[in-house]
Write a protein that holds these residues in place. Sequence first.
Motif, PDB file in Angstrom:
ATOM      1  N   PHE A  75       0.982  -1.163  -0.050  1.00 13.17           N
ATOM      2  CA  PHE A  75       0.059   0.026  -0.037  1.00 13.17           C
ATOM      3  C   PHE A  75       0.901   1.154  -0.014  1.00 13.17           C
ATOM      4  O   PHE A  75       1.644   1.372   0.891  1.00 13.17           O
ATOM      5  CB  PHE A  75      -1.030   0.027   1.428  1.00 13.17           C
ATOM      6  N   ARG A  92       2.132   6.187  -9.033  1.00 13.23           N
ATOM      7  CA  ARG A  92       2.028   4.842  -9.417  1.00 13.23           C
ATOM      8  C   ARG A  92       3.045   4.543 -10.354  1.00 13.23           C
ATOM      9  O   ARG A  92       3.857   3.447 -10.545  1.00 13.23           O
ATOM     10  CB  ARG A  92       0.622   4.461 -10.204  1.00 13.23           C
ATOM     11  N   ARG A 111      -1.032  -1.639  -4.153  1.00 11.03           N
ATOM     12  CA  ARG A 111      -2.003  -0.484  -4.323  1.00 11.03           C
ATOM     13  C   ARG A 111      -1.500   0.893  -3.968  1.00 11.03           C
ATOM     14  O   ARG A 111      -0.675   1.282  -3.140  1.00 11.03           O
ATOM     15  CB  ARG A 111      -3.255  -0.645  -2.991  1.00 11.03           C
ATOM     16  N   SER A 114      -5.872   6.163  -6.117  1.00 16.50           N
ATOM     17  CA  SER A 114      -6.087   6.715  -7.375  1.00 16.50           C
ATOM     18  C   SER A 114      -5.919   7.997  -7.571  1.00 16.50           C
ATOM     19  O   SER A 114      -6.644   8.713  -6.745  1.00 16.50           O
ATOM     20  CB  SER A 114      -7.241   6.282  -7.844  1.00 16.50           C
ATOM     21  N   TYR A 127      -9.897   2.553   0.043  1.00 14.26           N
ATOM     22  CA  TYR A 127      -8.535   2.521   0.399  1.00 14.26           C
ATOM     23  C   TYR A 127      -8.387   2.054   1.891  1.00 14.26           C
ATOM     24  O   TYR A 127      -7.628   1.229   1.993  1.00 14.26           O
ATOM     25  CB  TYR A 127      -7.660   3.677   0.201  1.00 14.26           C
TER      26      TYR A 127
END
Length: 253
Positions: A75, A92, A111, A114, A127
Motif C-alpha cells: 500500500f 504509481r 495499491r 487513485s 483504500y
Amino acid sequence: MEKLCYGYKGNIKVEVFDSYEGLSEAAADYIAALMLDKPDIILGLATGSSPVGIYDALTRKYEAGELDFSAVRSFNLDEYYPLSPENDQSYRYFMNKNLFDRVNIDKANTRVPSGVAEDVEKECAEYDAALAAAGGADVQVLGIGCNGHIGFNEPDEFFTKGTHKVSLSEATIQANKRFFEKEEDVPRFAYTMGICDIMQAQRVVMVVSGAAKAPVVKQAFFGPVTPRCPASILQLHRDFTLVADEAALAFPD
Ligand code: F6R
C-alpha cells in the motif's frame, strides 16, 4: 557501508550511516529480514528521493535470489491529484519504475491511491477498508518533508485519521517542483493515508539524508509532539526506526 553509531532517543531507535548508500542498504536489510520471516508481508511504501536507494537495494537482493515478492502486498502512502497512473510524475508510475517492474511482485497486489478518483469519499473509504482488511502494514517506509509532513499530511491543527484528499502546502509545491518541468505542472492536490493509518503500522522505518533535512529532523524528533510538525507523532510509535546519515543529524544551533 559504515554504520557510525546507533542508539535511542526516547522510543526512537536511531541508526547513523556515513552515506546514502549505507543507510539505504541498512533499511533494505531490515525490510528483507521481515520479508523472509513473513513472505506475505504487507509493505507500506513511500515515493520521493529518499527511498529510491532502498528500492535499488531490494531489487539487488531479488536479483541475487535472496528475496521473493510473489506473495507480498503493498500500500503506498499517497498519490497526486489529478494525475493518471500513466503520467510519469504519478506515484504509481514511480513505484512501477523503481520497484514493481523490477521484482516478481504481482501488480494486482500493489495499491496506490487513485490520482483520478473523483468520488473522494469512496476512494478514501475503499483504500482504508482494503488496508484494514489486510491487517495494516507490517512495516511502513517513510521519508520526511522539510515542513515535517509524512505522506502528504501537511502541518495542521490536528492529526488526521484515515485516507483523505489534501491541498498541498506552498512549501511542498516548492520542494517537489524539482521533479516537474515547471512549477505550474505540480498538482495542487493529493490523496494521502492519514496519520492514524501510519501510526497503526506494526513498524515504521524512516530514511532521511542530507543537511537540508537536519532542521526538520530536530524539530520532529527533538521537539514537542504537535500536528504543526506531523512527523513528530512518530515519537509515540511503538516501533519506529530512524535511519539517517550524519548530515541529517548535524543540527543547527
Ligand atoms: C512520498 C511522501 C513524502 C516524501 C517527502 C520527502 O510518498 O509521502 O512525504 O517522503 O516529501 O520527499 P523526499 O524523499 O523527496 O525528500
